[in-house]
Scaffold this motif. Structure first.
Motif, mmCIF file in Angstrom:
data_model
loop_
_atom_site.group_PDB
_atom_site.id
_atom_site.type_symbol
_atom_site.label_atom_id
_atom_site.label_comp_id
_atom_site.label_asym_id
_atom_site.label_seq_id
_atom_site.Cartn_x
_atom_site.Cartn_y
_atom_site.Cartn_z
ATOM 1 N N LEU A 158 44.888 -29.031 -30.920
ATOM 2 C CA LEU A 158 45.663 -30.254 -30.804
ATOM 3 C C LEU A 158 44.850 -31.456 -31.285
ATOM 4 O O LEU A 158 45.359 -32.318 -32.006
ATOM 5 C CB LEU A 158 46.109 -30.454 -29.355
ATOM 6 N N ALA A 159 43.575 -31.525 -30.901
ATOM 7 C CA ALA A 159 42.741 -32.652 -31.318
ATOM 8 C C ALA A 159 42.615 -32.727 -32.839
ATOM 9 O O ALA A 159 42.709 -33.809 -33.436
ATOM 10 C CB ALA A 159 41.357 -32.544 -30.671
ATOM 11 N N ASP A 160 42.411 -31.588 -33.483
ATOM 12 C CA ASP A 160 42.269 -31.581 -34.945
ATOM 13 C C ASP A 160 43.582 -31.925 -35.634
ATOM 14 O O ASP A 160 43.603 -32.662 -36.633
ATOM 15 C CB ASP A 160 41.775 -30.220 -35.422
ATOM 16 N N GLU A 161 44.691 -31.392 -35.126
ATOM 17 C CA GLU A 161 45.995 -31.695 -35.736
ATOM 18 C C GLU A 161 46.338 -33.171 -35.577
ATOM 19 O O GLU A 161 46.854 -33.808 -36.509
ATOM 20 C CB GLU A 161 47.092 -30.821 -35.098
ATOM 21 N N LEU A 180 45.349 -47.666 -30.779
ATOM 22 C CA LEU A 180 45.930 -46.325 -30.798
ATOM 23 C C LEU A 180 46.658 -46.082 -29.488
ATOM 24 O O LEU A 180 46.064 -46.150 -28.414
ATOM 25 C CB LEU A 180 44.850 -45.263 -30.987
ATOM 26 N N PHE A 181 47.953 -45.786 -29.594
ATOM 27 C CA PHE A 181 48.756 -45.391 -28.435
ATOM 28 C C PHE A 181 49.111 -43.922 -28.631
ATOM 29 O O PHE A 181 49.732 -43.557 -29.632
ATOM 30 C CB PHE A 181 50.039 -46.224 -28.335
ATOM 31 N N LEU A 229 41.016 -37.888 -24.919
ATOM 32 C CA LEU A 229 41.490 -37.516 -26.249
ATOM 33 C C LEU A 229 41.801 -38.754 -27.090
ATOM 34 O O LEU A 229 41.530 -38.769 -28.292
ATOM 35 C CB LEU A 229 42.728 -36.625 -26.126
ATOM 36 N N ALA A 230 42.369 -39.790 -26.487
ATOM 37 C CA ALA A 230 42.714 -40.987 -27.250
ATOM 38 C C ALA A 230 41.468 -41.639 -27.837
ATOM 39 O O ALA A 230 41.430 -42.005 -29.016
ATOM 40 C CB ALA A 230 43.476 -41.968 -26.371
ATOM 41 N N GLY A 231 40.426 -41.797 -27.020
ATOM 42 C CA GLY A 231 39.182 -42.367 -27.521
ATOM 43 C C GLY A 231 38.553 -41.502 -28.589
ATOM 44 O O GLY A 231 37.990 -42.010 -29.574
ATOM 45 N N HIS A 232 38.614 -40.200 -28.402
ATOM 46 C CA HIS A 232 38.095 -39.239 -29.375
ATOM 47 C C HIS A 232 38.787 -39.417 -30.722
ATOM 48 O O HIS A 232 38.125 -39.485 -31.775
ATOM 49 C CB HIS A 232 38.330 -37.831 -28.819
ATOM 50 N N ARG A 257 45.755 -46.479 -25.450
ATOM 51 C CA ARG A 257 46.597 -46.190 -24.296
ATOM 52 C C ARG A 257 47.039 -44.736 -24.409
ATOM 53 O O ARG A 257 47.240 -44.222 -25.519
ATOM 54 C CB ARG A 257 47.842 -47.077 -24.252
ATOM 55 N N THR A 258 47.235 -44.098 -23.269
ATOM 56 C CA THR A 258 47.695 -42.714 -23.250
ATOM 57 C C THR A 258 48.972 -42.624 -22.430
ATOM 58 O O THR A 258 49.063 -43.196 -21.338
ATOM 59 C CB THR A 258 46.631 -41.789 -22.649
ATOM 60 N N TYR A 259 49.940 -41.881 -22.935
ATOM 61 C CA TYR A 259 51.249 -41.740 -22.301
ATOM 62 C C TYR A 259 51.518 -40.265 -22.004
ATOM 63 O O TYR A 259 51.482 -39.425 -22.904
ATOM 64 C CB TYR A 259 52.351 -42.279 -23.222
ATOM 65 N N THR A 260 51.775 -39.975 -20.746
ATOM 66 C CA THR A 260 52.072 -38.594 -20.338
ATOM 67 C C THR A 260 53.332 -38.582 -19.480
ATOM 68 O O THR A 260 53.437 -37.835 -18.511
ATOM 69 C CB THR A 260 50.892 -37.988 -19.564
#
Length: 379
Positions: free
Chosen positions: A61-64, A88-89, A116-119, A131-134
């Motif tokens: 998922l991170a690479d995609e 990045l959101f 993951l967002a910072g990465h 920001r991260t949305y779950t």
């Protein structure tokens, strides 16, 4: 803001079972051939349903997501300086547990959310503002609405919105055990005989900018985000209000922000998952907003072709909507068996139709009564 200052989408990239890239996505939804095939990614022995819309080969998922963000930025023409100023959101189901498979030998599967967002921001040269949305199936559309609001009031000039879900065994098992998956292997939104949803892969990214920032660098315009709305109905943990109160309010808010009358809308890419209760509720919501005209507005749910991508659905369907508007053709609603009295809508069933206006809605809804509406316009 001028809250009615339309915001520009300047670059997009999408990956789904229909293929890699915007051209593959557009061609797939206009062809209207469902992408559901037997799941090979993990063992489905003992499951009621054994199909989903998955890519045959996929990375972590991170690479995609990294690749999608980079490609969307390149499509928008963002250089290193412009990237460094972009937030990045990210909307996603999660880290390692959402990957299609663990690397051989038990190697690293990538960071957990929200790391993951910072990465991703670091890998793609974006700013550290993330920001991260779950929030389930409105995650990505909520991220777009937040980005539009912050850009509109001048807090940000540019946001990269990204979303990813790759079909994995845990969520698949939950939906199958809950009898939410279509036992006949087809998604039939708004149709008589509909049996439920099917899951699908989606990794998507787009660049959203203020009109001023985009114009300053001569950026291309894929589409404009004219309005957005969010509302909750808090009716039931899993079911929407039967009369579609929350979704109707979200649509009304999007129209109000856009400064457009309901009659301006020429297409609705519906949330419709192919489940009996929620499809009827959505049809009721459209009736509340559009009145008798609801039966004359072309409607389809492209989940019938690419599947339900959970947290990533809102972004995938937004990209589908802007691509089809730009192309001047509206996608079909696959799986149609016949009309249902609870869904008195003009469902696109036979072939793509010409787009009657440049304005369209894309709708999403989630468990707990969360509803979003995004109103977009062709450039």
């Amino acid at each position: 803001m001028a809250e009615r200052e339309h915001l520009r989408i300047t670059g997009v990239h999408a990956v789904s079972a229909l293929g890699r890239g915007a051209d593959a996505l557009l061609a797939g939804v206009l062809a209207g051939a469902p992408a559901f095939t037997p799941v090979r990614r993990f063992d489905t022995t003992g499951r009621r349903v054994t199909v989903a819309a998955t890519l045959p080969e996929v990375g972590t998922l991170a690479d995609e997501l990294t690749d999608a963000v980079d490609r969307a930025c390149r499509a928008a023409g963002l250089d290193r300086t412009h990237r460094a100023g972009a937030a990045l959101f990210l909307a996603t189901h999660g880290g390692p547990h959402s990957l299609p498979a663990r690397p051989a030998g038990g190697g690293d599967t990538g960071p957990e959310v929200p790391a993951l967002a910072g990465h991703l921001a670091r890998r793609c040269g974006l700013s550290g503002r993330t920001r991260t949305y779950t929030t389930a199936c409105v995650s990505a559309s909520t991220a777009v609405a937040d980005a539009a609001a912050l850009i509109g009031r001048g807090d940000l000039d540019r946001v990269v919105v990204a979303a990813g879900y790759l079909v994995e065994p845990d969520q698949y098992a939950l939906f199958d055990a809950g009898r939410a998956l279509a036992a006949d292997g087809a998604v039939r939104p708004f149709s008589a005989g509909r049996k439920g949803l099917l899951l699908g892969d989606a990794v998507v990214a787009l660049v959203l900018e203020s009109a001023r920032a985009a114009a300053a660098r001569g950026a291309p315009t894929v589409a404009t985000v004219a309005g957005w709305g969010r509302a909750g109905d808090a009716y039931h943990p899993c079911q929407p209000h039967p009369e579609g109160h929350g979704l109707a309010r979200a649509v009304e808010a999007a129209l109000r922000r856009a400064g457009l009358p309901a009659a301006a809308v020429g297409y609705v890419n519906a949330n419709a998952t192919g489940t009996p209760y929620s499809d009827a509720s959505e049809a009721a919501a459209l009736g509340r907003v559009f009145g008798a005209a609801a039966g004359r507005i072309p409607v389809s749910s492209t989940k019938s072709v690419h599947g339900h991508a959970l947290e990533a659905s809102g972004l995938l369907e937004l990209v589908v909507t802007v691509l089809t508007l730009g192309h001047g053709k509206l996608p079909v609603n696959a799986g149609w068996l016949g009309p249902d009295d609870t869904c008195p809508l003009d469902v696109i069933t036979d072939a793509p139709r010409p787009a009657p206006t440049p304005h369209a809605l894309t709708l999403n809804a989630a468990f707990g009564g969360a509803n979003t509406a995004l109103l977009v316009s062709a450039p």
